[in-house]
Design an enzyme around this catalytic site. Structure first.
Site, PDB file in Angstrom:
ATOM      1  N   LYS A  12      -6.260   8.015   5.721  1.00 57.67           N
ATOM      2  CA  LYS A  12      -7.583   7.448   6.013  1.00 57.67           C
ATOM      3  C   LYS A  12      -7.505   5.936   5.897  1.00 57.67           C
ATOM      4  CE  LYS A  12      -8.589   5.934   1.734  1.00 57.67           C
ATOM      5  NZ  LYS A  12      -8.753   4.497   1.416  1.00 57.67           N
ATOM      6  N   PRO A  95       2.667   6.160   3.471  1.00 52.32           N
ATOM      7  CA  PRO A  95       3.166   5.358   2.350  1.00 52.32           C
ATOM      8  C   PRO A  95       2.400   5.658   1.055  1.00 52.32           C
ATOM      9  CG  PRO A  95       2.896   3.991   4.302  1.00 52.32           C
ATOM     10  CD  PRO A  95       2.279   5.322   4.623  1.00 52.32           C
ATOM     11  N   ALA A  97       0.704   4.922  -2.628  1.00 48.44           N
ATOM     12  CA  ALA A  97      -0.040   3.844  -3.300  1.00 48.44           C
ATOM     13  C   ALA A  97      -0.263   2.672  -2.347  1.00 48.44           C
ATOM     14  CB  ALA A  97       0.671   3.393  -4.572  1.00 48.44           C
ATOM     15  N   GLY A 102      -3.099   8.997   0.804  1.00 44.02           N
ATOM     16  CA  GLY A 102      -2.138  10.071   1.026  1.00 44.02           C
ATOM     17  C   GLY A 102      -2.161  11.146  -0.047  1.00 44.02           C
ATOM     18  N   GLY A 103      -2.207  10.746  -1.308  1.00 51.30           N
ATOM     19  CA  GLY A 103      -2.234  11.728  -2.397  1.00 51.30           C
ATOM     20  C   GLY A 103      -3.484  12.575  -2.362  1.00 51.30           C
ATOM     21  N   ASP A 137     -11.560  10.109  -3.158  1.00 48.22           N
ATOM     22  CA  ASP A 137     -11.349  10.327  -1.721  1.00 48.22           C
ATOM     23  C   ASP A 137     -11.223  11.805  -1.348  1.00 48.22           C
ATOM     24  OD1 ASP A 137     -11.258   7.588  -1.455  1.00 48.22           O
ATOM     25  OD2 ASP A 137      -9.080   7.476  -1.292  1.00 48.22           O
TER      26      ASP A 137
END
Length: 279
Positions: A12, A95, A97, A102-103, A137
């Site tokens: 995002k 990528p 952090a 992504g996490g 998120d």
């Protein structure tokens, strides 16, 4: 019902991010616009005899309870009362952090994947509650819509219907930035910064690009400004750092202009560069 799922966890970007306050619990309140884009981690979920096992072939993220995707699976089994039994493989493309979520996206994919594997044993409200506990998120990634205004800590969502097609060139300078560090170093002011946005403004979103965290991260990493300057010089209609950074995006309304900027940046720099579109 299949015992094996392959899922795609999108990145995002924050098309704007205003920090509007800080609660007694230490969490900051936000006014932000989330947009999912076509950069994906691949998540493979398999039923197993017992326990939770998580692996990442690239070795770029923890493979134990420190991983938010592992935590998502653990919460799922606790809430449903089911006996843990899953193998999770994360193939990273987003990528780490980097301000791209992504996490959180991986965690939401695990939750939705486990729901499918077990025949939807978790009520939707409970799933959203798990998401909020994992990260600000995650609730956005749990939802099917691709663009939404976020309020509260980012978990009070207002979907944008029929968002415009947009192209983005992402630049990641290949170093991590801690979200916790960025918020801890943000100075909140009492002055009124008038920022009015409603869904109909999305057609002119380039006029609303703003991120309160950019000044914090760029003060430590001035390359943020350099990346923005490159994107604007290569034809972006606007450029902004996403989330707590350090990834910067350039916004384009035409695919060909975005492609040309992408090709030039790939040849002119050592940064990781991605050409993506809005979902």
């Amino acid at each position: 019902m299949s015992d094996y799922h392959i899922l795609y966890a999108p990145a995002k970007i924050n098309l704007f991010l205003k920090v509007t306050g800080k609660g007694a619990d230490g969490y900051h309140s936000l006014f932000t616009l989330f947009q999912k884009v076509t950069l994906f981690d691949h998540i493979i979920i398999r039923k197993a005899e017992k326990g939770i096992k998580l692996s990442c072939p690239q070795g770029t993220v923890p493979e134990d309870e420190r991983n938010i995707a592992y935590q998502a699976a653990s919460f799922f089994y606790k809430v449903t009362g089911l006996s843990p039994g899953v193998d999770i493989e994360i193939r990273k493309n987003i990528p780490v952090a980097a301000g791209l979520g992504g996490g959180s996206s991986d965690a939401s994919c695990v939750l939705n994947g486990l729901q499918d594997l077990y025949g939807n044993p978790c009520a939707r409200d409970n799933l959203s509650s798990i998401g909020s506990k994992l990260g600000a998120d995650v609730p956005f990634f749990l939802e099917p819509y691709t663009m939404a205004i976020g309020r509260g800590i980012g978990d009070r969502l207002e979907p944008i219907s029929s968002p415009p097609p947009l192209w983005f060139v992402l630049i990641s300078p290949c170093f991590p930035v801690s979200t916790k560090w960025a918020y801890e170093n943000l100075t909140l002011t009492t002055r009124k910064n008038l920022f009015i946005f409603s869904p109909e403004h999305v057609i002119n979103i380039e006029q609303f690009l703003h991120n309160d965290l950019e000044e914090v991260t760029a003060s430590q990493y001035p390359v943020i400004h350099t990346m923005k300057e490159y994107l604007l010089s290569y034809g972006a209609e606007g450029a902004l750092m996403t989330g707590s950074g350090p990834t910067v995006f350039g916004l384009f309304k035409e695919k060909e202009k975005a492609r040309l900027a992408y090709e030039r940046l790939r040849s002119d720099s050592d940064w990781a560069v991605y050409l993506v579109r809005s979902l």
